[in-house]
Design a protein around this motif. Structure first.
Motif, PDB file in Angstrom:
ATOM      1  N   ALA A   1      33.678  30.722  33.849  1.00  0.00           N
ATOM      2  CA  ALA A   1      34.487  31.939  33.956  1.00  0.00           C
ATOM      3  C   ALA A   1      34.126  32.691  35.232  1.00  0.00           C
ATOM      4  O   ALA A   1      35.004  33.241  35.912  1.00  0.00           O
ATOM      5  N   LEU A   2      32.845  32.702  35.552  1.00  0.00           N
ATOM      6  CA  LEU A   2      32.378  33.393  36.755  1.00  0.00           C
ATOM      7  C   LEU A   2      33.008  32.788  38.004  1.00  0.00           C
ATOM      8  O   LEU A   2      33.514  33.518  38.877  1.00  0.00           O
ATOM      9  N   ASP A   3      33.003  31.464  38.105  1.00  0.00           N
ATOM     10  CA  ASP A   3      33.564  30.804  39.285  1.00  0.00           C
ATOM     11  C   ASP A   3      35.076  30.960  39.356  1.00  0.00           C
ATOM     12  O   ASP A   3      35.651  31.083  40.438  1.00  0.00           O
ATOM     13  N   ASN A   4      35.740  30.939  38.173  1.00  0.00           N
ATOM     14  CA  ASN A   4      37.187  31.119  38.156  1.00  0.00           C
ATOM     15  C   ASN A   4      37.592  32.467  38.726  1.00  0.00           C
ATOM     16  O   ASN A   4      38.595  32.575  39.430  1.00  0.00           O
ATOM     17  N   LEU A   5      36.785  33.477  38.439  1.00  0.00           N
ATOM     18  CA  LEU A   5      37.126  34.825  38.900  1.00  0.00           C
ATOM     19  C   LEU A   5      36.581  35.112  40.291  1.00  0.00           C
ATOM     20  O   LEU A   5      37.299  35.583  41.178  1.00  0.00           O
ATOM     21  N   ALA A   6      35.301  34.802  40.509  1.00  0.00           N
ATOM     22  CA  ALA A   6      34.621  35.247  41.732  1.00  0.00           C
ATOM     23  C   ALA A   6      35.024  34.426  42.946  1.00  0.00           C
ATOM     24  O   ALA A   6      35.180  34.976  44.045  1.00  0.00           O
ATOM     25  N   GLN A   7      35.154  33.097  42.752  1.00  0.00           N
ATOM     26  CA  GLN A   7      35.471  32.204  43.863  1.00  0.00           C
ATOM     27  C   GLN A   7      34.517  32.427  45.045  1.00  0.00           C
ATOM     28  O   GLN A   7      34.931  32.589  46.190  1.00  0.00           O
ATOM     29  N   GLY A   8      33.216  32.462  44.723  1.00  0.00           N
ATOM     30  CA  GLY A   8      32.185  32.602  45.749  1.00  0.00           C
ATOM     31  C   GLY A   8      31.762  34.030  46.027  1.00  0.00           C
ATOM     32  O   GLY A   8      30.762  34.250  46.710  1.00  0.00           O
ATOM     33  N   ARG A   9      32.480  35.007  45.501  1.00  0.00           N
ATOM     34  CA  ARG A   9      32.120  36.407  45.751  1.00  0.00           C
ATOM     35  C   ARG A   9      31.117  36.895  44.712  1.00  0.00           C
ATOM     36  O   ARG A   9      31.101  36.428  43.579  1.00  0.00           O
TER      37      ARG A   9
ATOM     38  N   HIS B   1      30.245  44.478  40.444  1.00  0.00           N
ATOM     39  CA  HIS B   1      29.651  43.161  40.348  1.00  0.00           C
ATOM     40  C   HIS B   1      30.511  42.312  39.422  1.00  0.00           C
ATOM     41  O   HIS B   1      31.034  42.803  38.411  1.00  0.00           O
ATOM     42  N   VAL B   2      30.684  41.053  39.761  1.00  0.00           N
ATOM     43  CA  VAL B   2      31.584  40.184  39.004  1.00  0.00           C
ATOM     44  C   VAL B   2      31.150  40.084  37.543  1.00  0.00           C
ATOM     45  O   VAL B   2      31.979  40.129  36.633  1.00  0.00           O
ATOM     46  N   LEU B   3      29.843  39.964  37.302  1.00  0.00           N
ATOM     47  CA  LEU B   3      29.367  39.872  35.925  1.00  0.00           C
ATOM     48  C   LEU B   3      29.664  41.161  35.150  1.00  0.00           C
ATOM     49  O   LEU B   3      30.049  41.133  33.985  1.00  0.00           O
TER      50      LEU B   3
END
Length: 635
Positions: free
Chosen positions: A397-405, A416-418
């Motif tokens: 889920a983190l990678d799907n949303l953040a895409q490296g950010r 923060h993404v989390l």
């Protein structure tokens, strides 16, 4: 004996058990709705009952001789079987024999004919010909082409095929996991009617509130591993649940207060320790353990839509617009429509009537094949896909949303993404899990997180309510109502449409697009019907190229005795708007009256005077409109 009983079922995959000695009894004729938050384990519980998942402890018992059928939550990804083959799978041996019979009947050699006779004898023994008629009959009832391959059907038609498979075997217990997902409203109405006549027991998971209100005779909630039964209607359940939560909070507060007092006592001085009551010490240890084992109710989702800069006042305008495929099939015909900034538009129609095509036309992804569609300016579109196609199932889920950010910007603030994912009820550990293990509701929440992380002034939502729990649904509704931009939503959820949209566009499959003021219920109150609901002997409509959209005021003109929802809302907002415009006019007039006003450059003077003229004209129009609506309201 109960038709279906669960006795102290336990199942754990992580820190907290999904099922913690959960028990349940279901009698014949009951229609039990299983509710619970996303991720609580509702679908897993159905899999335990069906035998697909083995519990760690406890027993599932089905009455002797009783049959159980299941409608799964997820649609098959790439099933190349025909609709007939899928439904016939409910009778595995008969389906195999029928397929073999049809294959052998194509050959005329003696060996094939001898084998054909044996297959025919076996078919008669298992009553295969009657089962063949049942499969063909239910497919005809569902209006499904038996030769159509499943992977060529839309989500709604796939759901019909799977429903047919679940019902054709006439089970004693029918389990349905989100049965209204991907169904159009007429199909939901038909499903309600069919399930209402079902004589066995039904256990279903659904967050479609109108469907639950119509169907449930009892509500069972899965909450922190326990099954809590409410022998009540859905609305009564909501009242009882609220009272139960209030009482739980009160009891927990009293317990925590007493524990705090006992902890203070145990930490008294040396003298107190010499005379300490050991029974009291043991009681304190027990209280500590009880508090440690307490499972707190999960938090509530808390999210907001990120607004982009305002779009132009006009979002899209269609004049005699139409769309036809190269094969000549007309999807949209002579549509006249205007969507302004701030409109909340609901699209309603049976599956296959062109709702998705209409959305693509309104977004500019498709060009009209006739007429004209004019798009507004400064449009920032965010799209919610009903099939969750934008999610990478192999990624977290983190990678799907953040895409490296590490941080994302929401309404001008760095988050923060989390932390942002926690607002959508994803713990840090869950956020780092692959999406492939998520429930349907968790995937829907992740899609919303992606959607709302992008600046937008136009939100397009394709079946956003699928799999969402009621609390998240209600929050989504409030966010969409308060959203300052434009919303276009395709949904089968009647209550969701009533709570969100101000205008409803109805597609009847002939190419016409009719506009009605208000939500789904407002359209029905005005006599709205789907083509499949109209009597077969009804007089056919004239086919002289009907207008796709009557002018909005002509189609949905409110009765003199009662203002429609949209006009009431407009009337309520007009006084504040008039006051705002009067303030603007007064401020500009004061500027113009200043002694140095005309000593400014000519272009600045012209700009201010033009602004004054525009404000005065808008004020006059607002006052005239207010007087018109007041007159209508008073009649």
């Amino acid at each position: 004996m109960a038709l279906l009983s669960l006795d102290e079922i336990s199942l754990a995959f992580g820190v907290h058990p999904l099922l913690d000695k959960a028990s349940l009894i279901i009698e014949r004729g009951e229609r039990v709705c299983l509710l619970g938050r996303n991720g609580e384990g509702k679908s897993t519980l159905l899999k335990v009952i069906s035998g697909d998942v083995t519990p760690d402890g406890g027993q599932v018992q089905l009455e002797d001789g009783a049959r159980l059928a299941v409608l799964p939550q997820n649609l098959p990804s790439d099933d190349t079987r025909t609709a007939y083959e899928v439904v016939a799978e409910a009778f595995p041996e008969a389906a195999r024999l029928l397929a073999e019979f049809h294959e052998l009947s194509q050959h005329t050699d003696e060996a094939s004919l001898n084998k054909l006779m044996k297959v025919q004898e076996r078919l008669e023994a298992v009553d295969g010909w009657r089962l063949d008629q049942k499969v063909s009959g239910i497919l005809a009832q569902y209006r499904v082409d038996p030769d159509q391959r499943l992977n060529t059907l839309s989500g709604g038609w796939q759901r019909r095929v799977l429903l047919a498979k679940a019902l054709v075997a006439e089970p004693d217990v029918l389990m349905l996991d989100e049965p209204t997902n991907h169904l159009d409203v007429p199909a939901i109405a038909w499903l309600e009617e069919a399930l209402g006549q079902f004589r066995g027991a039904i256990l279903f998971v659904s967050h479609d509130r109108a469907f639950v209100r119509r169907m449930a005779t009892r509500v069972v909630e899965l909450d922190r591993g326990q099954l809590i039964s409410f022998a009540a209607s859905y609305d009564k359940y909501l009242e009882l649940k609220e009272k139960a939560l209030e009482e739980e909070e009160r009891q927990n507060a009293l317990f925590d207060k007493r524990l705090k007092q006992e902890e203070a006592w145990i930490r008294q001085g040396i003298k107190a320790r010499r005379t300490r009551n050991m029974g009291r010490v043991r009681a304190l240890k027990a209280m500590r353990e009880e508090r440690r084992m307490r499972r707190e109710r999960g938090g509530t989702a808390s999210f907001a839509v990120e607004d982009a800069a305002r779009s132009g006042r006009l979002v899209v305008e269609a004049v005699d617009a139409g769309f036809a495929y190269p094969n000549g099939k007309t999807i949209i015909d002579e549509m006249n429509l205007t969507i302004m900034r701030g409109d909340k538009i609901g699209l309603v129609g049976e599956n296959g009537t062109g709702k998705t095509t209409l959305v693509k036309l309104l977004l500019g992804d498709l060009e009209a094949t006739e007429g004209k569609i004019r798009l507004g300016t400064n449009r920032e579109v965010a799209y919610f896909d009903q099939l969750r196609g934008e999610l990478d199932l192999s990624a977290t889920a983190l990678d799907n949303l953040a895409q490296g950010r590490e941080y994302i910007e929401i309404n001008g603030q760095q988050k923060h993404v989390l932390g942002y994912l926690q607002e959508f009820l994803f713990s840090p550990a869950r956020a780092r899990s692959p999406v492939s293990v998520f429930s349907g509701g968790e995937r829907a929440r992740l899609m919303l997180a992606k959607l709302f992380s992008k600046p937008a002034n136009i939100l397009v939502l394709d079946e956003p309510t699928n799999d969402l729990d009621v609390e998240t649904l209600e929050l989504l509704e409030s966010q969409l109502v308060n959203f300052g931009g434009t919303v276009i939503v395709i949904s089968h959820d009647r209550e969701f449409l009533d709570n969100v949209v101000t205008d409803t566009l109805v597609l009847d499959g002939s190419g016409r697009v009719q506009e009605f003021v208000g939500g789904y219920s407002d359209w029905r109150d005005q006599g709205g019907m789907f083509p499949s609901e109209k009597p077969a002997d009804a007089e056919p409509a004239k086919t002289d190229k009907p207008k796709a959209v009557q002018k909005p005021v002509e189609v949905a003109k409110p009765k003199a005795a009662k203002l429609s929802y949209k006009f009431r809302l407009e009337l309520e907002k007009l006084p504040a708007r008039i006051e705002e415009l009067e303030g603007e006019v007064a401020a500009v007039q004061e500027t113009v009256s200043g002694p140095d006003f005309y000593s400014q450059p000519a272009d600045e003077v012209a700009r201010v005077l033009a602004r004054l003229s525009a404000c005065e004209q808008e004020l006059e129009e607002a006052i005239a409109r207010w007087m018109e609506l007041e007159e209508l309201a008073g009649q």
